[in-house]
Design an enzyme around this catalytic site. Structure first.
Site, PDB file in Angstrom:
ATOM      1  N   GLU A 213      96.254 -39.324  28.242  1.00 53.87           N
ATOM      2  CA  GLU A 213      95.844 -40.193  29.277  1.00 53.87           C
ATOM      3  C   GLU A 213      94.334 -40.198  30.052  1.00 53.87           C
ATOM      4  O   GLU A 213      93.952 -41.277  30.274  1.00 53.87           O
ATOM      5  CB  GLU A 213      96.775 -39.261  30.712  1.00 53.87           C
ATOM      6  CG  GLU A 213      97.917 -39.709  30.261  1.00 53.87           C
ATOM      7  CD  GLU A 213      98.890 -41.472  30.401  1.00 53.87           C
ATOM      8  OE1 GLU A 213      98.210 -42.015  31.396  1.00 53.87           O
ATOM      9  OE2 GLU A 213      99.739 -41.788  29.345  1.00 53.87           O
TER      10      GLU A 213
ATOM     11  N   ASN B 299     100.735 -20.078  31.691  1.00 52.12           N
ATOM     12  CA  ASN B 299      99.242 -20.327  31.302  1.00 52.12           C
ATOM     13  C   ASN B 299      98.503 -19.544  30.618  1.00 52.12           C
ATOM     14  O   ASN B 299      98.207 -18.451  30.426  1.00 52.12           O
ATOM     15  CB  ASN B 299      98.768 -19.131  32.818  1.00 52.12           C
ATOM     16  CG  ASN B 299      97.762 -19.237  33.523  1.00 52.12           C
ATOM     17  OD1 ASN B 299      96.811 -19.996  32.531  1.00 52.12           O
ATOM     18  ND2 ASN B 299      97.504 -18.657  35.028  1.00 52.12           N
TER      19      ASN B 299
ATOM     20  N   ASP C 194      89.677 -29.488  33.205  1.00 49.26           N
ATOM     21  CA  ASP C 194      89.890 -29.374  34.489  1.00 49.26           C
ATOM     22  C   ASP C 194      88.299 -28.989  34.533  1.00 49.26           C
ATOM     23  O   ASP C 194      87.999 -27.670  34.024  1.00 49.26           O
ATOM     24  CB  ASP C 194      90.574 -28.137  35.314  1.00 49.26           C
ATOM     25  CG  ASP C 194      89.494 -28.393  36.604  1.00 49.26           C
ATOM     26  OD1 ASP C 194      89.184 -29.232  37.066  1.00 49.26           O
ATOM     27  OD2 ASP C 194      91.562 -28.122  37.888  1.00 49.26           O
TER      28      ASP C 194
END
Length: 260
Positions: A229, A127, A150
Site C-alpha cells: 500500500e 512485535n 515507520d
C-alpha cells in the site's frame, strides 16, 4: 409509443454489482498508521520455534517452516504478490496492529476459498522488535523484508526504528548465510540510517540490485518496489523510493589460544 425498458439486463447487472465479495474491505479494519513498539501489547510469544504449530498456518504443507518473513507486513501486499510466484516457499508476515493483522488473515482465508494458491502464506500478530528468535530457528530464513517501515522522525524516537545494531544481531541470527535483507523507504533520512547500520554490521554485505536480478530475484524486487500500500501511494504521489539490499555472509571464527 415509448420503448420498453430492458429490465432483465438491468436487474442482472445490479445483482452482480451488489453481490457480496469474499475479499475483506479495508474500511472495516480501520487502525492508526503506526503503533508504539514499546507499549505493552496483549501478545503471547512462543517459548521457542519448536513450540509453534506451523501446520495451523499452512495446512497444505507438512513439517515445513517459513523461509520468507515480512517484518511489519501491513495489509499483506508483498505476501499476496509473492505467494503465487513461489508456491513452494512458505512466507509469514509479522504485524503488530490488531485490525491490520485481522485484515490480512481474512484476506488469505478468502483467497484460499476461491483458488488453490496462497496456501503458502500466513500472518502472525507479533512485535518483531521482541523475541524474534522465539519464532525462527537459527539460519532458518532466506529472506527478510523491511518495506516502508515507520521512520520515527524525531531523534528521541530513533531507538524505535526497526533497523538498529541490536536488532541486526537478531536478524543475522535467524537469516541463513546467503539470505537477503530487503529494505525500501520513501524517506531519504531513514534510507541513509538503514544503509549505514547494515554497512557497519560484519555479517551483512551490500548487494547491487542488478546482481540480485541476475540471480533470478527480479520478481521479488518488483514486488518490493510496488506491491505494498505504501509503495503504491508513493507512486501515485510521484515520490522517490530508496532500495538497499544486503546479503547475510558467513564469517569464519578465529580460535585464539592464549599462551602463558
Amino acid at each position: 409509443m415509448p420503448k420498453r425498458k430492458r429490465t432483465t439486463e438491468t436487474t442482472a447487472t445490479a445483482t452482480t454489482s451488489n453481490a457480496p465479495s469474499l475479499l475483506p474491505q479495508k474500511k472495516h479494519y480501520r487502525q492508526r498508521a503506526h503503533a508504539n513498539p514499546f507499549s505493552d501489547h496483549a501478545l503471547v510469544y512462543p517459548s521457542s520455534p519448536d513450540s509453534i504449530d506451523w501446520s495451523s498456518h499452512y495446512p497444505a504443507f507438512v513439517n515445513q517452516r517459513p523461509s520468507f518473513a515480512d517484518i511489519g507486513c501491513g495489509f499483506g501486499g508483498l505476501l499476496i504478490a509473492l505467494a503465487p510466484q513461489f508456491p513452494d516457499t512458505l512466507m509469514i508476515g509479522l504485524e503488530i496492529r490488531v485490525q491490520v493483522t485481522q485484515y490480512v488473515q481474512d484476506r488469505i482465508t478468502a483467497l484460499r476459498a476461491t483458488t488453490d494458491d496462497y496456501q503458502n502464506v500466513s500472518v502472525i500478530r507479533a512485535n518483531a522488535m521482541k523475541f524474534l528468535p522465539n519464532f525462527f530457528h537459527k539460519a532458518s530464513l532466506t529472506a527478510l523484508f523491511f518495506l516502508f517501515p515507520d521512520p520515527h522522525f524525531k531523534i528521541r524516537k530513533h531507538k524505535a526504528r526497526i533497523i538498529s545494531p541490536t536488532l541486526l544481531a537478531e536478524y543475522a541470527y535467524v537469516l541463513a548465510p546467503g539470505g537477503i535483507v530487503y529494505t525500501i523507504t520513501d524517506v531519504e533520512d531513514l534510507a541513509q540510517w538503514m544503509r549505514t547500520h547494515l554497512d557497519a554490521h560484519p555479517l551483512f554485505q551490500f548487494v547491487e540490485e542488478q546482481e540480485l536480478r541476475k540471480e533470478g530475484k527480479g520478481p521479488i524486487l518488483d514486488a518490493v518496489y510496488g506491491s505494498t500500500e505504501e509503495g503504491k501511494k508513493v507512486e501515485r504521489n510521484a515520490g522517490e523510493k530508496w532500495l538497499a539490499c544486503f546479503r547475510r555472509i558467513q564469517v569464519d571464527r578465529i580460535n585464539v589460544i592464549n599462551s602463558v
